[in-house]
Design a protein around this motif. Structure first.
Motif, PDB file in Angstrom:
ATOM      1  N   GLN A 197      19.434 -10.918  30.742  1.00 15.88           N
ATOM      2  CA  GLN A 197      20.648 -11.170  29.982  1.00 15.88           C
ATOM      3  C   GLN A 197      20.378 -11.995  28.726  1.00 15.88           C
ATOM      4  N   TYR A 198      19.315 -12.779  28.762  1.00 17.77           N
ATOM      5  CA  TYR A 198      18.991 -13.618  27.602  1.00 17.77           C
ATOM      6  C   TYR A 198      17.492 -13.913  27.611  1.00 17.77           C
ATOM      7  N   MET A 199      16.889 -13.992  26.435  1.00 13.90           N
ATOM      8  CA  MET A 199      15.528 -14.469  26.286  1.00 13.90           C
ATOM      9  C   MET A 199      15.412 -15.180  24.950  1.00 13.90           C
ATOM     10  N   ASN A 200      14.743 -16.338  24.952  1.00 13.22           N
ATOM     11  CA  ASN A 200      14.601 -17.097  23.715  1.00 13.22           C
ATOM     12  C   ASN A 200      13.467 -16.505  22.862  1.00 13.22           C
ATOM     13  N   PRO A 201      13.319 -16.932  21.602  1.00 15.19           N
ATOM     14  CA  PRO A 201      12.273 -16.370  20.731  1.00 15.19           C
ATOM     15  C   PRO A 201      10.858 -16.484  21.313  1.00 15.19           C
ATOM     16  N   ALA A 202      10.574 -17.581  22.043  1.00 15.81           N
ATOM     17  CA  ALA A 202       9.248 -17.716  22.643  1.00 15.81           C
ATOM     18  C   ALA A 202       9.007 -16.624  23.681  1.00 15.81           C
ATOM     19  N   ALA A 203      10.055 -16.252  24.419  1.00 17.08           N
ATOM     20  CA  ALA A 203       9.916 -15.174  25.401  1.00 17.08           C
ATOM     21  C   ALA A 203       9.733 -13.831  24.714  1.00 17.08           C
ATOM     22  N   GLU A 204      10.425 -13.621  23.604  1.00 25.05           N
ATOM     23  CA  GLU A 204      10.258 -12.371  22.856  1.00 25.05           C
ATOM     24  C   GLU A 204       8.830 -12.233  22.339  1.00 25.05           C
ATOM     25  N   MET A 205       8.243 -13.338  21.875  1.00 22.77           N
ATOM     26  CA  MET A 205       6.860 -13.299  21.402  1.00 22.77           C
ATOM     27  C   MET A 205       5.896 -13.051  22.562  1.00 22.77           C
ATOM     28  N   LEU A 206       6.145 -13.701  23.696  1.00 24.29           N
ATOM     29  CA  LEU A 206       5.257 -13.556  24.838  1.00 24.29           C
ATOM     30  C   LEU A 206       5.277 -12.137  25.385  1.00 24.29           C
ATOM     31  N   LEU A 207       6.471 -11.564  25.511  1.00 24.16           N
ATOM     32  CA  LEU A 207       6.614 -10.235  26.099  1.00 24.16           C
ATOM     33  C   LEU A 207       6.525  -9.118  25.077  1.00 24.16           C
ATOM     34  N   GLU A 208       6.421  -9.489  23.789  1.00 22.38           N
ATOM     35  CA  GLU A 208       6.284  -8.528  22.697  1.00 22.38           C
ATOM     36  C   GLU A 208       7.437  -7.521  22.695  1.00 22.38           C
ATOM     37  N   ALA A 209       8.647  -8.038  22.868  1.00 22.61           N
ATOM     38  CA  ALA A 209       9.830  -7.179  22.865  1.00 22.61           C
ATOM     39  C   ALA A 209      11.046  -8.048  22.573  1.00 22.61           C
ATOM     40  N   SER A 210      12.078  -7.431  22.012  1.00 21.71           N
ATOM     41  CA  SER A 210      13.297  -8.171  21.679  1.00 21.71           C
ATOM     42  C   SER A 210      14.299  -8.084  22.827  1.00 21.71           C
ATOM     43  N   VAL A 211      15.228  -9.035  22.835  1.00 19.54           N
ATOM     44  CA  VAL A 211      16.258  -9.049  23.871  1.00 19.54           C
ATOM     45  C   VAL A 211      17.139  -7.805  23.770  1.00 19.54           C
ATOM     46  N   ARG A 212      17.289  -7.259  22.569  1.00 23.15           N
ATOM     47  CA  ARG A 212      18.122  -6.057  22.416  1.00 23.15           C
ATOM     48  C   ARG A 212      17.508  -4.871  23.169  1.00 23.15           C
ATOM     49  N   ARG A 213      16.181  -4.803  23.202  1.00 23.05           N
ATOM     50  CA  ARG A 213      15.513  -3.695  23.892  1.00 23.05           C
ATOM     51  C   ARG A 213      15.561  -3.861  25.402  1.00 23.05           C
ATOM     52  N   LEU A 214      15.487  -5.104  25.864  1.00 24.64           N
ATOM     53  CA  LEU A 214      15.316  -5.340  27.294  1.00 24.64           C
ATOM     54  C   LEU A 214      16.601  -5.723  28.023  1.00 24.64           C
ATOM     55  N   LYS A 215      17.648  -5.990  27.303  1.00 26.45           N
ATOM     56  CA  LYS A 215      18.872  -6.474  27.954  1.00 26.45           C
ATOM     57  C   LYS A 215      19.410  -5.439  28.937  1.00 26.45           C
ATOM     58  N   ASN A 216      19.824  -5.959  30.102  1.00 29.45           N
ATOM     59  CA  ASN A 216      20.412  -5.177  31.187  1.00 29.45           C
ATOM     60  C   ASN A 216      19.430  -4.220  31.865  1.00 29.45           C
ATOM     61  N   ARG A 217      18.148  -4.416  31.639  1.00 23.13           N
ATOM     62  CA  ARG A 217      17.155  -3.574  32.298  1.00 23.13           C
ATOM     63  C   ARG A 217      16.519  -4.339  33.463  1.00 23.13           C
ATOM     64  N   PRO A 218      16.269  -3.684  34.593  1.00 27.11           N
ATOM     65  CA  PRO A 218      15.698  -4.381  35.764  1.00 27.11           C
ATOM     66  C   PRO A 218      14.314  -4.942  35.455  1.00 27.11           C
ATOM     67  N   ILE A 219      13.960  -5.969  36.195  1.00 26.94           N
ATOM     68  CA  ILE A 219      12.684  -6.642  35.956  1.00 26.94           C
ATOM     69  C   ILE A 219      11.503  -5.700  36.135  1.00 26.94           C
ATOM     70  N   GLU A 220      11.598  -4.744  37.068  1.00 23.82           N
ATOM     71  CA  GLU A 220      10.471  -3.836  37.313  1.00 23.82           C
ATOM     72  C   GLU A 220      10.142  -2.984  36.087  1.00 23.82           C
TER      73      GLU A 220
ATOM     74  N   ASP B  64       5.078  -8.854  46.361  1.00 25.11           N
ATOM     75  CA  ASP B  64       5.345 -10.136  47.016  1.00 25.11           C
ATOM     76  C   ASP B  64       6.086 -11.079  46.080  1.00 25.11           C
ATOM     77  N   GLU B  65       5.670 -11.124  44.820  1.00 25.25           N
ATOM     78  CA  GLU B  65       6.327 -12.015  43.868  1.00 25.25           C
ATOM     79  C   GLU B  65       7.768 -11.573  43.617  1.00 25.25           C
ATOM     80  N   LEU B  66       7.998 -10.263  43.529  1.00 23.19           N
ATOM     81  CA  LEU B  66       9.364  -9.773  43.334  1.00 23.19           C
ATOM     82  C   LEU B  66      10.230 -10.095  44.552  1.00 23.19           C
ATOM     83  N   ALA B  67       9.634  -9.985  45.734  1.00 26.47           N
ATOM     84  CA  ALA B  67      10.388 -10.296  46.949  1.00 26.47           C
ATOM     85  C   ALA B  67      10.771 -11.771  46.994  1.00 26.47           C
TER      86      ALA B  67
END
Length: 357
Positions: free
Chosen positions: A28-51, A59-62
């Motif tokens: 639902q939200y990611m700050n600029p540091a997260a966008e740089m780390l994940l190499e994607a903008s919040v507009r592209r990833l918003k409302n998409r499942p973590i997988e 195990d980590e997802l569980a």
């Protein structure tokens, strides 16, 4: 998610990556540091499942879903994550469930810190080994002169021709040991510093090795023409590159690798940390071969003098190459597995190099 503009400004200015996931683990939200780390903008990833945007273990997802259900926070260190672009990340992350809102996920990249620690350890080990070897080489060189001189005097006093053969053996072996010690001690004169082009150096080395292998090994070039000239010692850099390529050639031939190949790849990298120092622009040279690989037991000591994975190797080539890179404020790293051994040479481009050490 209800949060004020001031809260958003605080999150936007954090250097650690912060993401907010809803109760379905959709972003639902990611700050600029997260966008740089994940190499994607919040507009592209918003409302998409973590997988879909971040690969992790089941195990980590569980555990993430369990934290959401129980409301208990947790943290994990040095987890391996893979972004949508395929980049592998080593991270520390903290999960904090937010009542009736989802999860606050804070991620701190560890790759750079791990790299700095590894490189500092490598440089420290290499420097310690060089000090030890130099001291030992001096102790060996001093009596060698006396042994050779005594053999020469003895040779003059001998009347029987068959005895001269023994004194000549002593003199020849003393000369061989002195040559080995000189290689351990390094060059006696300061190198000539001049503007050099990495591709001119590689082409010169290629002409040398092509003449040696006679077409038995394929040389593949993948150059970045945008890499500028830099100040360096041309002769020393040729020696460093040649040492590594010759090692690769000999490993390929000794293993009788089918379709042997060596790839030379250059790239310009920005904002790279070597040791504890960050450089604005770095020349990265990769030397890759498809040989049998380097034994795992040699991985930690490969750059030490007198360590070699080959039966006929002297164990000096890589140690000398690492010393040359250190004198240029650079570094050599490697990864190896059967079928792919990769040496990475990093040379800063923006600094004046002190190659007199």
């Amino acid at each position: 998610m209800p949060y004020s503009q001031s809260h958003k400004q605080i999150l936007d200015n954090l250097t650690s990556a912060v993401l907010v996931l809803d109760d379905e683990l959709c972003i639902q939200y990611m700050n600029p540091a997260a966008e740089m780390l994940l190499e994607a903008s919040v507009r592209r990833l918003k409302n998409r499942p973590i997988e879909e945007w971040l690969s992790s273990s089941e195990d980590e997802l569980a555990v993430l879903r369990q934290s959401l259900a129980s409301g208990h926070p947790y943290s994990k260190r040095e987890a391996r994550l893979v972004t949508q672009t395929g980049q592998e990340l080593t991270v520390d992350y903290s999960v904090n469930p937010i009542p009736e809102a989802g999860i606050l996920l804070e991620i701190q990249a560890r790759d750079r810190l791990i790299r700095i620690e590894r490189e500092e350890e490598l440089l420290t080990r290499h420097a310690s080994a060089r000090v030890l070897v130099r001291g030992l080489a001096h102790e060996i060189k001093n009596p060698l002169g006396g042994i050779r001189g005594a053999a020469q005097l003895l040779d003059r006093e001998l009347d029987r021709e068959e005895l001269h053969e023994y004194t000549r053996i002593i003199i020849d072996e003393a000369d061989r040991l002195r040559h080995l010690v000189d290689r351990l001690l390094g060059p006696h004169k300061l190198p000539v510093i001049e503007p050099v082009n990495i591709h001119d150096i590689l082409e010169h080395v290629c002409s040398l090795v092509t003449a040696e292998v006679g077409g038995r090994i394929r040389i593949v070039r993948d150059y970045d023409p945008s890499i500028p000239e830099f100040n360096g010692a041309r002769g020393q850099l040729i020696q460093a590159v040649l040492n590594i390529i010759r090692n690769a050639m000999q490993a390929l031939e000794e293993a009788q690798t089918p379709d042997p190949q060596i790839t030379l790849r250059t790239r310009a990298l920005r904002q790279i940390t070597l040791g504890a120092e960050r450089h604005r622009l770095v020349c990265a040279l990769e030397i890759i071969d498809n040989g049998p690989g380097i034994p795992e037991e040699l991985a930690d000591t490969l750059f030490y003098p007198m360590v070699s994975s080959r039966a006929q190797g002297s164990g000096l080539g890589l140690s000398i190459a690492q010393s040359i890179m250190n004198q240029h404020k650079g570094l050599i790293e490697f990864t190896s597995e059967p079928g792919c051994t990769r040496f990475n040479l990093f040379i800063p481009l923006e600094l004046s190099h002190d190659t007199s050490r």
